[in-house]
Design a protein around this motif. Structure first.
Motif, PDB file in Angstrom:
ATOM      1  N   HIS A   1      -3.134 -10.844  11.145  1.00  7.48           N
ATOM      2  CA  HIS A   1      -2.052  -9.839  11.229  1.00  7.48           C
ATOM      3  C   HIS A   1      -1.406  -9.863  12.609  1.00  7.48           C
ATOM      4  CE1 HIS A   1      -4.133  -7.258   7.879  1.00  7.48           C
ATOM      5  NE2 HIS A   1      -3.787  -8.467   7.482  1.00  7.48           N
TER       6      HIS A   1
ATOM      7  N   ASN B   1     -10.384  -5.134   4.908  1.00 11.67           N
ATOM      8  CA  ASN B   1      -9.079  -5.180   5.589  1.00 11.67           C
ATOM      9  C   ASN B   1      -9.320  -5.068   7.090  1.00 11.67           C
ATOM     10  OD1 ASN B   1      -6.109  -4.935   5.825  1.00 11.67           O
ATOM     11  ND2 ASN B   1      -6.589  -2.894   6.587  1.00 11.67           N
ATOM     12  N   GLU B   2      -8.740  -5.946   7.839  1.00  9.69           N
ATOM     13  CA  GLU B   2      -8.804  -5.892   9.306  1.00  9.69           C
ATOM     14  C   GLU B   2     -10.212  -5.559   9.803  1.00  9.69           C
ATOM     15  OE1 GLU B   2      -5.593  -3.330  10.681  1.00  9.69           O
ATOM     16  OE2 GLU B   2      -4.202  -4.995  10.476  1.00  9.69           O
TER      17      GLU B   2
ATOM     18  N   TRP C   1      -2.501   7.486   5.024  1.00  5.71           N
ATOM     19  CA  TRP C   1      -1.226   7.733   5.687  1.00  5.71           C
ATOM     20  C   TRP C   1      -0.853   9.207   5.640  1.00  5.71           C
ATOM     21  CZ3 TRP C   1      -0.259   4.290   9.095  1.00  5.71           C
ATOM     22  CH2 TRP C   1      -0.774   3.013   8.910  1.00  5.71           C
TER      23      TRP C   1
ATOM     24  N   ILE D   1       2.285   3.788   1.776  1.00  8.24           N
ATOM     25  CA  ILE D   1       2.550   4.175   3.158  1.00  8.24           C
ATOM     26  C   ILE D   1       4.009   4.598   3.192  1.00  8.24           C
ATOM     27  CG2 ILE D   1       3.055   1.745   3.735  1.00  8.24           C
ATOM     28  CD1 ILE D   1       2.134   2.256   6.590  1.00  8.24           C
TER      29      ILE D   1
ATOM     30  N   TYR E   1       1.426  -7.581  14.831  1.00  5.32           N
ATOM     31  CA  TYR E   1       2.414  -6.530  15.101  1.00  5.32           C
ATOM     32  C   TYR E   1       2.650  -6.552  16.600  1.00  5.32           C
ATOM     33  CZ  TYR E   1       1.328  -4.726  10.417  1.00  5.32           C
ATOM     34  OH  TYR E   1       1.161  -4.584   9.067  1.00  5.32           O
TER      35      TYR E   1
ATOM     36  N   GLU F   1       0.876  -1.174   0.000  1.00  3.79           N
ATOM     37  CA  GLU F   1       0.000   0.000   0.000  1.00  3.79           C
ATOM     38  C   GLU F   1       0.905   1.213   0.000  1.00  3.79           C
ATOM     39  OE1 GLU F   1      -2.210   0.743   3.647  1.00  3.79           O
ATOM     40  OE2 GLU F   1      -0.681  -0.280   4.821  1.00  3.79           O
TER      41      GLU F   1
ATOM     42  N   GLY G   1      -4.575  -3.085   3.261  1.00  2.00           N
ATOM     43  CA  GLY G   1      -4.133  -2.111   4.200  1.00  2.00           C
ATOM     44  C   GLY G   1      -5.122  -0.943   4.404  1.00  2.00           C
ATOM     45  N   ASN G   2      -4.727  -0.179   5.387  1.00  3.21           N
ATOM     46  CA  ASN G   2      -5.549   0.976   5.740  1.00  3.21           C
ATOM     47  C   ASN G   2      -5.807   1.870   4.537  1.00  3.21           C
ATOM     48  OD1 ASN G   2      -5.312   0.009   8.293  1.00  3.21           O
ATOM     49  ND2 ASN G   2      -4.175   1.723   9.128  1.00  3.21           N
TER      50      ASN G   2
ATOM     51  N   ALA H   1       4.874  -6.722   6.683  1.00  2.00           N
ATOM     52  CA  ALA H   1       4.309  -5.392   6.405  1.00  2.00           C
ATOM     53  C   ALA H   1       4.776  -4.400   7.459  1.00  2.00           C
ATOM     54  CB  ALA H   1       2.785  -5.442   6.381  1.00  2.00           C
ATOM     55  N   PRO H   2       4.842  -3.112   7.111  1.00  2.00           N
ATOM     56  CA  PRO H   2       4.888  -2.630   5.731  1.00  2.00           C
ATOM     57  C   PRO H   2       6.247  -2.955   5.116  1.00  2.00           C
ATOM     58  CG  PRO H   2       4.354  -0.837   7.291  1.00  2.00           C
ATOM     59  CD  PRO H   2       4.841  -1.986   8.087  1.00  2.00           C
TER      60      PRO H   2
ATOM     61  N   GLU I   1      -0.033  -9.783   7.162  1.00  2.00           N
ATOM     62  CA  GLU I   1       0.805  -8.704   7.671  1.00  2.00           C
ATOM     63  C   GLU I   1       1.417  -9.182   8.981  1.00  2.00           C
ATOM     64  OE1 GLU I   1      -1.147  -4.862   8.032  1.00  2.00           O
ATOM     65  OE2 GLU I   1      -2.443  -5.294   6.322  1.00  2.00           O
TER      66      GLU I   1
ATOM     67  N   TRP J   1       5.481   4.496   9.759  1.00  2.00           N
ATOM     68  CA  TRP J   1       5.432   3.193  10.412  1.00  2.00           C
ATOM     69  C   TRP J   1       6.804   2.521  10.288  1.00  2.00           C
ATOM     70  CZ3 TRP J   1       0.553   0.525  11.661  1.00  2.00           C
ATOM     71  CH2 TRP J   1       0.756  -0.754  12.184  1.00  2.00           C
TER      72      TRP J   1
HETATM   73  O1  AHR Z   1       1.003  -2.240   7.701  1.00  2.00           O
HETATM   74  C1  AHR Z   1       0.503  -1.082   8.289  1.00  2.00           C
HETATM   75  C2  AHR Z   1      -0.976  -1.200   8.624  1.00  2.00           C
HETATM   76  O2  AHR Z   1      -1.170  -2.162   9.611  1.00  2.00           O
HETATM   77  C3  AHR Z   1      -1.892  -1.658   7.525  1.00  2.00           C
HETATM   78  O3  AHR Z   1      -2.263  -0.630   6.689  1.00  2.00           O
HETATM   79  C4  AHR Z   1      -3.080  -2.194   8.268  1.00  2.00           C
HETATM   80  O4  AHR Z   1      -3.741  -3.209   7.556  1.00  2.00           O
HETATM   81  C5  AHR Z   1      -2.487  -2.655   9.558  1.00  2.00           C
HETATM   82  O5  AHR Z   1      -3.176  -2.163  10.647  1.00  2.00           O
END
Ligand code: AHR
Length: 617
Positions: free
Chosen positions: A395, A350-351, A262, A28, A397, A26, A231-232, A468-469, A426, A479
């Motif tokens: 996802h 997405n999400e 973003w 970003i 993180y 995406e 993605g967002n 990701a990213p 992600e 990010w």
């Molecule tokens: O990768 C960054 C963001 O993390 C993505 O846009 C989103 O899908 C997730 O929250």
């Protein structure tokens, strides 16, 4: 006590999914506009300013001094309904030399030896002035590096194209793009400009294409699929601000930008068809993420108002997959691509765990898409009960400790149910916690490596994996961490890039059972597999500890050859590849010899990810 791992080819192993690794993409961290999209000019059509507000002339300057000329944004002389402004140059005097306009590019313009630059713009002039216009690439202090001229302006907009061949010995970035006049005829006249482009070489020579060094770096991962456009950034900060495919296609002068999620202006110069060409040029399978009725201000389209949004998606799919007898397939052909694409994977939203409305939204989009495209594999982004799915997109993180803890996340995950597999769409270790301000360090790489080692152990069920990213412009990131870093001049990669590259390269088809004696997972984590076509077995192991780990391997049901190869990524936890030290962590290869046909003693380095490659008889 000795640490022994017995690799079992004498008992059946689970089949592993081939081609596990791919990309999530995406715009970003300014990785699209200013990055992989090779357009070198900034604010090239005056649709809005960088923060989505009223258009301005930021990044444009007067060449020749304010006394000789002035520039203004002119809303009375737009090019068309989409580009309703233009840049007006009012020429006062050329007695001190040329006057004109210049663009700063994206933190400069890279000019390199032996590169040819193609520029284009629309222009018109008042009072019979017809040119010539001098088009230049020049240093910010005015040294001309390349030039060309065009003639034939009139009082209506025309498109002009030039080629600029730079006569330089070294790469430089502190440069601008200029268009100027030096003829007395220009004095007292006005000139209007719109929709500028400047491209250097592009990957595969595509028009409106990709910055080659970034595309090569992506290609270096040998990614098998491409999930886009978010993605967002797909979703929008409001329903109206969503990514609208139809505004991203056609000639550049017909494209409409939007304020991205973003928080910078997206020109949509890189649009749906350009993403498809990227997918093809890098040999990837497209995973198209479609907008599904939810925006990130937590607004959902009510169930009884979904119809036009579903139609928008169906038109998008027809644009991609329809033949030229269809309305949107015909449009695609008009945009230069006659042959339809195949879109094997379609992701709905997405999400969507963020929302409470996915149940009805998924159902509505699923029903419409599968009615027309029954073979498409549908990816759901959150749990829902209303309809089946082929894959669910998970996802992650999390911190290093949490990521390492997820090593066995899918070990006991129910293999049946409403769907048939996992897409880890992600993930990234955020050492400082989610989200977005952590280094792409060796510590993060080790935790990510443990995680993918666990994913490969479950690759009967985990079907696709993407970090990701992926990409960030240096000092413009929203990010961190990211895997691929660039500035105007160069590209460098994070340690985990090399791990993913080697895990992907040594792709096994069968996951082998490994029996452990005198050793448990942590600090060493492992997976083993065989590749029948290549007649090889691979042991992938990550040592997250600061001590070496010596392991005696036994091989059952296979004979290993004498000479093996180890591919290693190792370093201290805080090590990073930075702009000043891009090669701190580099992959290395070493040779080893087995003890005999059925055993090997190997010592794993501290803080390392390793792939042992063994040929078998
Ligand atoms: O990768 C960054 C963001 O993390 C993505 O846009 C989103 O899908 C997730 O929250």
């Amino acid at each position: 006590m000795a640490q022994t791992l017995t690799i079992r080819n004498d008992v059946p192993g689970n089949s592993s999914t081939p081609n596990l690794y791919g990309l999530m993409y995406e715009d970003i961290n300014r990785c699209g506009d200013s990055g992989i999209y090779a357009q070198m000019l900034r604010n090239w059509n005056f649709q809005a300013n960088d923060t989505g507000g009223a258009a301005d002339l930021e990044f444009w300057n007067v060449l020749g001094g304010d006394k000789a000329a002035s520039i203004a944004l002119d809303a009375k002389h737009g090019l068309n309904d989409i580009n309703t402004n233009s840049l007006r140059l009012d020429v006062k005097s050329v007695s001190d030399g040329r006057v004109g306009i210049s663009n700063e590019g994206w933190w400069g313009i890279r000019v390199q030896p032996d590169e040819t630059y193609k520029a284009s713009f629309f222009a018109k002039a008042s009072d019979g002035f017809s040119g010539p216009l001098n088009v230049t690439l020049e240093s910010s202090s005015g040294t001309v590096l390349a030039s060309a001229s065009v003639d034939g302006l009139s009082d209506t907009f025309q498109k002009f194209n030039v080629e600029l061949k730079a006569d330089v010995k070294e790469v430089s970035t502190d440069n601008v793009f200029g268009v100027s006049v030096d003829s007395k005829d220009a004095e007292g006249k006005s000139l209007w400009f719109q929709v500028f482009t400047l491209f250097g070489d592009t990957y595969n020579d595509r028009e409106n294409g990709l910055r080659p060094d970034l595309a090569e770096t992506l290609k270096g991962l040998n990614p098998h699929f491409f999930r886009f456009p978010g993605g967002n950034n797909l979703e929008g900060m409001s329903i109206d601000q969503r990514w609208k495919w139809n505004e991203t296609v056609g000639p550049l002068e017909e494209r409409k930008g939007r304020f991205g999620n973003w928080e910078y202006w997206n020109t949509n110069g890189q649009g749906l068809l350009d993403y498809m060409y990227l997918t093809e040029d890098l040999g990837m399978t497209p995973v198209l993420d479609v907008w599904a009725g939810y925006a990130l201000d937590d607004s959902s389209v009510p169930e009884d108002e979904l119809e036009p949004y579903i139609e928008e998606v169906m038109n998008e799919l027809e644009y991609l997959m329809g033949d030229t007898s269809t309305e949107y397939g015909k449009l695609r052909a008009e945009h230069g691509r006659e042959e339809p694409f195949e879109i094997p994977y379609i992701e709905i939203g997405n999400e969507d765990w963020f929302s409470t409305t996915y149940e009805y939204r998924y159902r509505a989009f699923y029903d419409a898409i599968t009615a027309k495209y029954p073979d498409a594999k549908i990816i759901s982004t959150a749990a829902q009960e209303s309809r089946p799915y082929d894959l669910i997109d998970d996802h992650f993180y999390v911190t290093s400790a949490e990521m390492i803890d997820k090593f066995n996340y899918y070990d006991n995950y129910a293999r049946s149910g409403n769907g048939s597999g996992i897409f880890v769409g992600e993930f990234a270790t955020n050492t400082k916690g989610c989200c977005g301000t952590s280094p792409a360090s060796m510590e993060a790489a080790l935790a990510d490596s443990v995680f993918i080692t666990g994913l490969e152990r479950n690759s009967d069920f985990v079907k696709m994996i993407a970090y990701a990213p992926y990409i960030k412009r240096h000092e413009q990131e929203q990010w961190d961490p990211d895997m691929i870093h660039f500035d105007t001049e160069k590209v460098w990669v994070a340690p985990f890039y090399y791990v993913m590259q080697m895990y992907n390269k040594y792709d096994f088809d069968t996951i082998l059972q490994v029996d452990a004696d005198g050793i448990n997972f942590g600090p060493l984590y492992w997976v083993a597999g065989s590749n029948k076509e290549k007649n090889q077995i691979y042991v992938k192991a990550v040592n997250v500890g600061g001590d070496e780990q010596s392991v005696s391997f036994n091989f059952k049901g296979l004979n290993v050859k004498k000479n093996g190869e180890a591919h290693i990524v190792a370093g201290q936890p805080d090590d990073e590849n930075t702009i000043d030290s891009p090669d701190t962590i580099q992959p290395k290869t070493s040779k080893f010899k087995t003890s005999n046909k059925s055993s090997l003693d190997y010592t794993f380095e501290p803080y390392s990810a390793t792939v042992l490659v063994l040929d078998i008889n």
